[in-house]
Write a protein that holds these residues in place. Structure first.
Motif, PDB file in Angstrom:
ATOM      1  N   THR A 515       1.412 -23.903 -38.659  1.00  0.00           N
ATOM      2  CA  THR A 515       2.273 -23.004 -39.112  1.00  0.00           C
ATOM      3  C   THR A 515       3.834 -23.462 -38.898  1.00  0.00           C
ATOM      4  OG1 THR A 515       2.775 -20.904 -38.238  1.00  0.00           O
ATOM      5  CG2 THR A 515       2.469 -22.118 -36.292  1.00  0.00           C
ATOM      6  N   GLY A 516       4.518 -22.555 -39.505  1.00  0.00           N
ATOM      7  CA  GLY A 516       6.029 -22.712 -39.470  1.00  0.00           C
ATOM      8  C   GLY A 516       6.635 -22.577 -38.154  1.00  0.00           C
ATOM      9  N   PHE A 517       7.794 -23.054 -37.850  1.00  0.00           N
ATOM     10  CA  PHE A 517       8.615 -22.944 -36.765  1.00  0.00           C
ATOM     11  C   PHE A 517       9.148 -21.593 -36.588  1.00  0.00           C
ATOM     12  CE2 PHE A 517      11.844 -24.310 -39.609  1.00  0.00           C
ATOM     13  CZ  PHE A 517      12.937 -23.422 -39.421  1.00  0.00           C
ATOM     14  N   ASP A 518       9.385 -20.927 -37.574  1.00  0.00           N
ATOM     15  CA  ASP A 518       9.725 -19.425 -37.657  1.00  0.00           C
ATOM     16  C   ASP A 518       9.155 -18.469 -36.931  1.00  0.00           C
ATOM     17  OD1 ASP A 518       8.260 -19.904 -39.876  1.00  0.00           O
ATOM     18  OD2 ASP A 518       9.169 -18.407 -40.925  1.00  0.00           O
ATOM     19  N   ILE A 519       7.865 -18.668 -36.711  1.00  0.00           N
ATOM     20  CA  ILE A 519       7.033 -17.658 -35.840  1.00  0.00           C
ATOM     21  C   ILE A 519       6.374 -18.548 -34.648  1.00  0.00           C
ATOM     22  CG2 ILE A 519       6.411 -16.411 -37.979  1.00  0.00           C
ATOM     23  CD1 ILE A 519       3.610 -17.751 -38.239  1.00  0.00           C
ATOM     24  N   ILE A 520       7.026 -19.094 -34.159  1.00  0.00           N
ATOM     25  CA  ILE A 520       6.830 -19.805 -32.654  1.00  0.00           C
ATOM     26  C   ILE A 520       6.677 -18.450 -31.708  1.00  0.00           C
ATOM     27  CG2 ILE A 520       7.272 -21.126 -30.657  1.00  0.00           C
ATOM     28  CD1 ILE A 520       7.990 -23.525 -32.557  1.00  0.00           C
ATOM     29  N   ALA A 531      -4.447 -15.422 -25.157  1.00  0.00           N
ATOM     30  CA  ALA A 531      -5.399 -16.270 -24.927  1.00  0.00           C
ATOM     31  C   ALA A 531      -5.765 -16.653 -23.568  1.00  0.00           C
ATOM     32  CB  ALA A 531      -5.822 -17.340 -25.945  1.00  0.00           C
ATOM     33  N   GLY A 532      -4.669 -16.758 -22.814  1.00  0.00           N
ATOM     34  CA  GLY A 532      -4.688 -17.485 -21.647  1.00  0.00           C
ATOM     35  C   GLY A 532      -5.079 -16.189 -20.643  1.00  0.00           C
ATOM     36  N   ALA A 533      -4.861 -15.006 -20.795  1.00  0.00           N
ATOM     37  CA  ALA A 533      -5.150 -13.729 -20.086  1.00  0.00           C
ATOM     38  C   ALA A 533      -6.763 -13.368 -20.337  1.00  0.00           C
ATOM     39  CB  ALA A 533      -4.212 -12.528 -20.464  1.00  0.00           C
ATOM     40  N   PHE A 534      -7.134 -13.652 -21.493  1.00  0.00           N
ATOM     41  CA  PHE A 534      -8.420 -13.002 -21.756  1.00  0.00           C
ATOM     42  C   PHE A 534      -9.396 -14.139 -21.718  1.00  0.00           C
ATOM     43  CE2 PHE A 534      -6.059  -9.851 -24.109  1.00  0.00           C
ATOM     44  CZ  PHE A 534      -6.467  -8.775 -23.120  1.00  0.00           C
ATOM     45  N   THR A 535      -9.139 -15.300 -22.211  1.00  0.00           N
ATOM     46  CA  THR A 535     -10.215 -16.579 -22.023  1.00  0.00           C
ATOM     47  C   THR A 535      -9.921 -17.648 -20.921  1.00  0.00           C
ATOM     48  OG1 THR A 535      -9.123 -17.938 -23.708  1.00  0.00           O
ATOM     49  CG2 THR A 535     -10.304 -16.095 -24.660  1.00  0.00           C
ATOM     50  N   ASP A 536      -8.707 -17.597 -20.492  1.00  0.00           N
ATOM     51  CA  ASP A 536      -8.347 -18.455 -19.569  1.00  0.00           C
ATOM     52  C   ASP A 536      -8.355 -19.846 -19.908  1.00  0.00           C
ATOM     53  OD1 ASP A 536      -7.274 -19.289 -16.837  1.00  0.00           O
ATOM     54  OD2 ASP A 536      -9.408 -19.795 -16.128  1.00  0.00           O
ATOM     55  N   ARG A 537      -8.101 -19.926 -21.377  1.00  0.00           N
ATOM     56  CA  ARG A 537      -7.802 -20.960 -22.157  1.00  0.00           C
ATOM     57  C   ARG A 537      -6.912 -21.048 -23.140  1.00  0.00           C
ATOM     58  NH1 ARG A 537     -14.018 -22.676 -23.671  1.00  0.00           N
ATOM     59  NH2 ARG A 537     -14.231 -20.547 -24.024  1.00  0.00           N
ATOM     60  N   MET A 538      -6.142 -22.097 -23.344  1.00  0.00           N
ATOM     61  CA  MET A 538      -5.330 -22.039 -24.623  1.00  0.00           C
ATOM     62  C   MET A 538      -6.320 -22.016 -25.887  1.00  0.00           C
ATOM     63  SD  MET A 538      -2.220 -21.789 -24.130  1.00  0.00           S
ATOM     64  CE  MET A 538      -2.539 -20.697 -22.802  1.00  0.00           C
ATOM     65  N   PRO A 539      -5.692 -21.275 -26.818  1.00  0.00           N
ATOM     66  CA  PRO A 539      -6.505 -20.820 -28.044  1.00  0.00           C
ATOM     67  C   PRO A 539      -6.431 -22.171 -29.226  1.00  0.00           C
ATOM     68  CG  PRO A 539      -4.386 -19.865 -28.238  1.00  0.00           C
ATOM     69  CD  PRO A 539      -4.297 -20.435 -26.836  1.00  0.00           C
ATOM     70  N   PHE A 540      -5.724 -22.869 -28.898  1.00  0.00           N
ATOM     71  CA  PHE A 540      -6.046 -24.300 -29.697  1.00  0.00           C
ATOM     72  C   PHE A 540      -5.421 -25.329 -28.938  1.00  0.00           C
ATOM     73  CE2 PHE A 540      -3.015 -20.893 -31.441  1.00  0.00           C
ATOM     74  CZ  PHE A 540      -1.800 -21.012 -30.627  1.00  0.00           C
ATOM     75  N   ALA A 541      -6.089 -26.562 -29.523  1.00  0.00           N
ATOM     76  CA  ALA A 541      -5.769 -27.916 -28.877  1.00  0.00           C
ATOM     77  C   ALA A 541      -4.478 -28.429 -29.038  1.00  0.00           C
ATOM     78  CB  ALA A 541      -6.604 -29.026 -28.924  1.00  0.00           C
ATOM     79  N   ASP A 542      -4.199 -28.335 -30.383  1.00  0.00           N
ATOM     80  CA  ASP A 542      -2.710 -28.860 -31.139  1.00  0.00           C
ATOM     81  C   ASP A 542      -2.001 -27.655 -31.844  1.00  0.00           C
ATOM     82  OD1 ASP A 542      -3.486 -31.266 -30.060  1.00  0.00           O
ATOM     83  OD2 ASP A 542      -4.291 -32.043 -32.009  1.00  0.00           O
ATOM     84  N   VAL A 543      -0.917 -27.617 -31.731  1.00  0.00           N
ATOM     85  CA  VAL A 543       0.074 -26.830 -32.606  1.00  0.00           C
ATOM     86  C   VAL A 543       0.912 -27.883 -33.682  1.00  0.00           C
ATOM     87  CG1 VAL A 543       1.805 -24.976 -32.890  1.00  0.00           C
ATOM     88  CG2 VAL A 543       0.200 -25.151 -30.836  1.00  0.00           C
ATOM     89  N   TYR A 544       0.487 -27.749 -34.985  1.00  0.00           N
ATOM     90  CA  TYR A 544       1.350 -28.512 -35.897  1.00  0.00           C
ATOM     91  C   TYR A 544       2.163 -27.700 -36.418  1.00  0.00           C
ATOM     92  CZ  TYR A 544       2.374 -31.249 -40.198  1.00  0.00           C
ATOM     93  OH  TYR A 544       3.075 -31.879 -41.057  1.00  0.00           O
ATOM     94  N   ILE A 545       3.628 -27.926 -36.127  1.00  0.00           N
ATOM     95  CA  ILE A 545       4.663 -27.098 -36.682  1.00  0.00           C
ATOM     96  C   ILE A 545       5.348 -27.862 -37.703  1.00  0.00           C
ATOM     97  CG2 ILE A 545       6.937 -26.159 -35.982  1.00  0.00           C
ATOM     98  CD1 ILE A 545       4.707 -24.916 -34.442  1.00  0.00           C
ATOM     99  N   HIS A 546       5.196 -27.190 -38.965  1.00  0.00           N
ATOM    100  CA  HIS A 546       6.015 -27.747 -40.392  1.00  0.00           C
ATOM    101  C   HIS A 546       7.172 -27.379 -40.428  1.00  0.00           C
ATOM    102  CE1 HIS A 546       4.770 -24.380 -42.757  1.00  0.00           C
ATOM    103  NE2 HIS A 546       3.448 -24.294 -42.294  1.00  0.00           N
TER     104      HIS A 546
END
Length: 933
Positions: A515-520, A531-546
């Motif tokens: 995703t783009g940096f403008d919606i971090i 995701a942390g609240a409902f699944t107790d896990r982060m929703p993705f391993a990597d975040v590639y910011i273009h």
């Protein structure tokens, strides 16, 4: 199949293979085949390590813009590569319901029809909204399909479809049960254009040229004020003065310490307001007196809370003044501003007007200044969410690429304000709260009890336990902020809250978010929090910011500038593969912005045209390979050649193939997508097309009667040529999927039931890697370039044959040159090629020659009796004189201290580069003249 029938079949295949590449027919055909075969519809129970990406859902109102095209190209490159690694890949698409945007479209339609949303009624309005969505909401999806997106369209989701709506209700109820969602009256950002509250993140600060109006508030009892009759205040928003409840001064300000506790008379109303002391006031700014309007300013709201001041709202939610505004009631807020200023001037209370540049908050959606207004809204308490995300981040979850964005994300998590999640709209997820209005005379008030539940049926059941029978429920009219449902996107789309869903078990957490940096902050942080609240896990391993795609002047594209570039125009002109490849190749590093050149008069782009030319180059190379098969069948080219019997040029290209294989896989895996594209481009265009195919033309021309050795040599060249093409197409496929799918089928003879899109990455043959051989061939190519340059300098015609002499102390290089003599003769149009060490060369008779040096190699081109030596000397002498003059001019300039100190650094650097180039040119011409002595 007989040799004759095989040859005839191949001839037919060559004849059927178009001479030029038509991207439009090719792209639409393969998109249909991929769709018909459900090529990208994975089984959660299939073999392979799970890899998943959920695409950022574009607004259902949207049409394809360059940001979408760039994001799509990056995502699809990654998922197609991961598919080739044998992973069980899910790329899940979908669209966002875009509450404000859809409602705005429909409101405009209704206005054109002479009616309004309120006149139509909520139920009829929503029916119309769903009808609009079914008829017009799929435009962006059709446009994304044109890019060749390898997503699972069968799993396409919409943020308001049944499953996701249930997930939203479940999330709201759970958070409310934990006390993390509450309802209350607070100051919010109000957008009069959309008639709704907006979050802090949906507000854009803009610098505007405005005014600072100074005016007087009379003291109620001037006799007790040491001669003062009034206090002067200043504001950029005089229309809010009727909501003033105090004037604040700094408690340390000696000028006003005796006035604290006295009262002022508010003009036009006669209402008395106190003078209060508050440390928030900057006594050095203006007069040191600040009007306090708690219902219309965040800072004033805080002052009001500290001093328990009343809150007077003077504005309606449509931006007009209400009854509390007195004589200004009914005016639009900006009309009221002018009227208040005029009235103050008429009363003699206006003392000064200053031009004033200041920041004004604008609604990102409504495009009008937001108004801080008191409003009863629903909020999410953010502290615990932020704390949990920081705990995960300490374990590098998620991992940001590039890592500099981790700090930006982390900093935003500190001191975060509660999130206003209610919106005064009709299109969206209606808040699952029911007011028991029978308890407050069938009206909703601040004291009306309410029930939060998944459904009205559940709400009635809960209400009956407390209120018995005969109660009356009314669901909250508001809908949830669009970002609330988008924040659930990575897991709600996979079946949550059913955590036993096969998709959820296989593909959650997802692998990568692109995703783009403008919606971090808009989206990324909300996904990690929920995701942390409902699944107790982060929703993705990597975040590639273009980064962003900037225009031809390196400006950010925006509607206000009108400088957007329509990707569909470029697709229609060059094809989607060309656009995709051009965008990815331009990325100089992860997260970097790219600049796309574009001629607005002709709707052309040199960059995208270059990518289309690259596609043509590969197409023509494939056609060349087919034409030069002769009687060899495609099946025979699938065989692995005997490495020990290959020519050095075959071994070199296989070494380069192995190297580019390893480099490209590593670059794709590390998100170095631009570097991967550049590496494949250089290999395909330079190594394979420009060098290898030229080197083997001589061998491919061997006739059937030229002997067994030559026939084996030809077949080896054919097998290597086709091996390179097959593997190149697999490696290039993530970047140019349509072109490579077409050509892979041509060179393999595979049926349409076998898809390149599902083929494994080529096996890396490490035994082919040979750094020394690659280094030697690099020197060989430099020597051939040098010979060609010397021929051009001598003015030799292409038809003129000449002897070429190579001299070097490097025995391995000499051996390579000797083995390559037939190729050198062919590529340089040489009559003879002679290879010597310096001692042997000393015994050769001297002839007038042009001489060049490349590394350890000296190249001699005897030209006596071939050209007019005197004319050549004269030309070289003119070049020598020109270079000398250039050196003198530039040297004098750079020796001038004033020039060095005053000229821009860029100009000085350019001078130094030009001086270096001129000196190199002088040295080169000198060597040429010496050779002619």
């Amino acid at each position: 199949m007989s040799e004759h029938s095989a040859s005839e079949s191949l001839d037919n295949a060559v004849d059927a293979f178009p001479k030029t590449y038509d991207p439009f027919g090719t792209e639409s055909r393969w998109q249909k085949i991929w769709s018909d075969q459900e090529a990208f519809h994975p089984d959660p129970k299939a073999k392979g390590e799970p890899f998943s990406v959920v695409i950022p859902p574009p607004n259902v109102t949207g049409s394809l813009h360059m940001g979408h095209a760039f994001n799509t190209a990056l995502i699809d490159t990654i998922v197609r590569f991961q598919r080739s690694q044998g992973k069980n890949v899910l790329c899940l698409p979908g669209t966002d319901h875009a509450s404000i945007a859809v409602q705005s479209i429909l409101d405009k339609q209704l206005k054109a029809e002479g009616t309004t949303r309120d006149q139509l009624g909520r139920e009829a309005f929503l029916e119309r909204a769903w009808l609009w969505k079914s008829e017009s909401g799929g435009r962006i999806v059709k446009q994304l399909r044109r890019l060749g997106y390898s997503v699972d369209w069968k799993r396409e989701r919409f943020t308001m479809d049944e499953g996701l709506s249930k997930a939203v209700a479940e999330a709201f109820v759970r958070l409310h049960q934990k006390g993390l969602i509450y309802r209350g009256e607070y100051l919010v950002n109000w957008c009069p254009a959309s008639g709704s509250a907006v979050s802090d993140l949906e507000v854009e600060m803009k610098e505007v040229d405005g005014y600072l109006w100074h005016f007087q508030y009379p003291l109620t009892n001037p006799s007790a004020a040491n001669g003062l009759t009034h206090l002067e205040v200043a504001t950029t928003r005089p229309e809010t003065m009727m909501g003033d409840v105090a004037v604040a001064v700094n408690p340390s300000d000696k000028r006003y310490e005796d006035l604290i506790g006295q009262t002022l008379t508010l003009p036009f109303s006669g209402r008395q307001i106190p003078v209060i002391a508050d440390n928030h006031v900057d006594q050095a700014f203006g007069t040191g007196c600040v009007k306090v309007t708690p219902a219309h300013d965040p800072n004033d709201f805080a002052i009001g809370q500290r001093h328990k001041l009343p809150q007077i709202t003077v504005m309606n939610k449509d931006g007009t003044m209400n009854s509390q505004a007195g004589r200004f009631q009914g005016l639009d807020r900006f009309e009221a501003r002018k009227a208040v200023v005029a009235a103050l001037e008429e009363e003699g209370l206006l003392t000064k007007v200053e031009n004033y540049i200041h920041s004004v908050p604008y609604s990102d959606r409504g495009k009008v200044p937001v108004e801080p207004l008191l409003s009863t809204q629903w909020f999410v308490r953010m502290d615990s969410f932020a704390d949990r995300c920081q705990d995960f981040l300490s374990k590098k979850e998620p991992r940001f690429v590039p890592d500099r964005w981790e700090k930006v994300y982390k900093d935003w998590l500190v001191g975060i304000r509660d999130w206003c999640i209610s919106r005064q709209l009709w299109w969206g997820h209606r808040i699952p709260a029911w007011f028991v209005i029978s308890e407050t005379n069938n009206q909703i008030t601040d004291k009306t009890p309410y029930i939060v539940a998944i459904s009205e049926e559940d709400a009635r059941l809960e209400a009956s336990k407390e209120f018995g029978t005969g109660f009356k429920l009314l669901q909250d009219e508001d809908v949830l902020d669009t970002w609330f449902s988008s924040g659930l996107w990575p897991f709600s789309t996979l079946g949550w809250p059913n955590e036993q869903n096969a998709d959820y078990l296989s593909w959650y957490p997802t692998s990568t978010l692109i995703t783009g940096f403008d919606i971090i902050f808009f989206w990324v942080a909300r996904m990690t929090m929920l995701a942390g609240a409902f699944t107790d896990r982060m929703p993705f391993a990597d975040v590639y910011i273009h980064g962003l795609v900037r225009d031809e002047q390196n400006r950010k594209m925006s509607k206000s500038l009108g400088n957007g570039i329509d990707p569909l125009l470029l697709i229609d002109r060059y094809g989607s593969d060309a656009l995709r490849f051009a965008l990815v190749k331009e990325v100089a590093g992860a997260g970097q912005d790219i600049r796309l050149d574009y001629d607005r008069k002709t709707d052309t782009s040199v960059t995208v045209e270059a990518a289309r030319n690259f596609a043509n180059k590969i197409w023509n190379a494939t056609r060349f390979a087919l034409i030069n098969l002769g009687t060899t069948s495609l099946e025979e080219t699938l065989q692995e050649p005997d490495y020990s019997k290959l020519e050095l040029s075959d071994q070199w290209i296989l070494s380069r193939l192995a190297k580019v294989n390893a480099d490209t896989a590593n670059r794709f895996a590390k998100y170095s997508l631009g570097e991967a594209a550049k590496g494949l481009y250089e290999f395909a265009w330079n190594d394979f097309c420009d060098w290898y195919l030229e080197l083997i033309k001589r061998r491919l021309n061997h006739s059937e009667s030229s002997g067994e050795k030559n026939l084996i040599d030809r077949k080896n060249a054919q097998m290597v040529m086709f091996k390179v093409l097959r593997e190149l197409f697999v490696m290039l496929h993530p970047l140019m999927p349509h072109l490579t799918e077409e050509l892979w089928h041509v060179v393999t003879g595979s049926s349409e039931n076998q898809l390149l899109a599902l083929q494994p990455w080529p096996k890396l043959n490490k035994q082919f890697l040979d750094k020394d051989l690659e280094r030697s061939f690099k020197e060989l190519f430099e020597s051939i370039r040098l010979v060609r340059n010397l021929r051009a300098e001598a003015g030799l015609k292409p038809s003129q044959k000449v002897t070429v002499q190579f001299v070097s102390k490097n025995n391995s290089l000499l051996e390579l040159l000797k083995n390559a003599i037939p190729d050198i003769k062919s590529l340089t149009r040489a009559e003879e090629v002679e290879v010597f060490n310096p001692l042997d060369m000393a015994n050769k008779s001297s002839r007038k020659s042009l001489v060049g040096v490349s590394g350890e190699l000296e190249v001699i081109l005897p030209i006596e009796d071939l050209v007019d030596l005197q004319a050549l000397r004269s030309r070289l002498q003119r070049d020598f004189t020109k270079a000398e003059k250039e050196i003198n001019t530039l040297s004098n300039r750079l020796e001038n201290t004033s020039f060095i100190e005053k000229a821009p650094k860029k100009i000085v650097d350019e001078c130094r580069i030009k001086l270096s180039d001129a000196k190199s040119q002088l040295q080169l011409v000198s060597e040429r003249l010496i050779g002619l002595e």
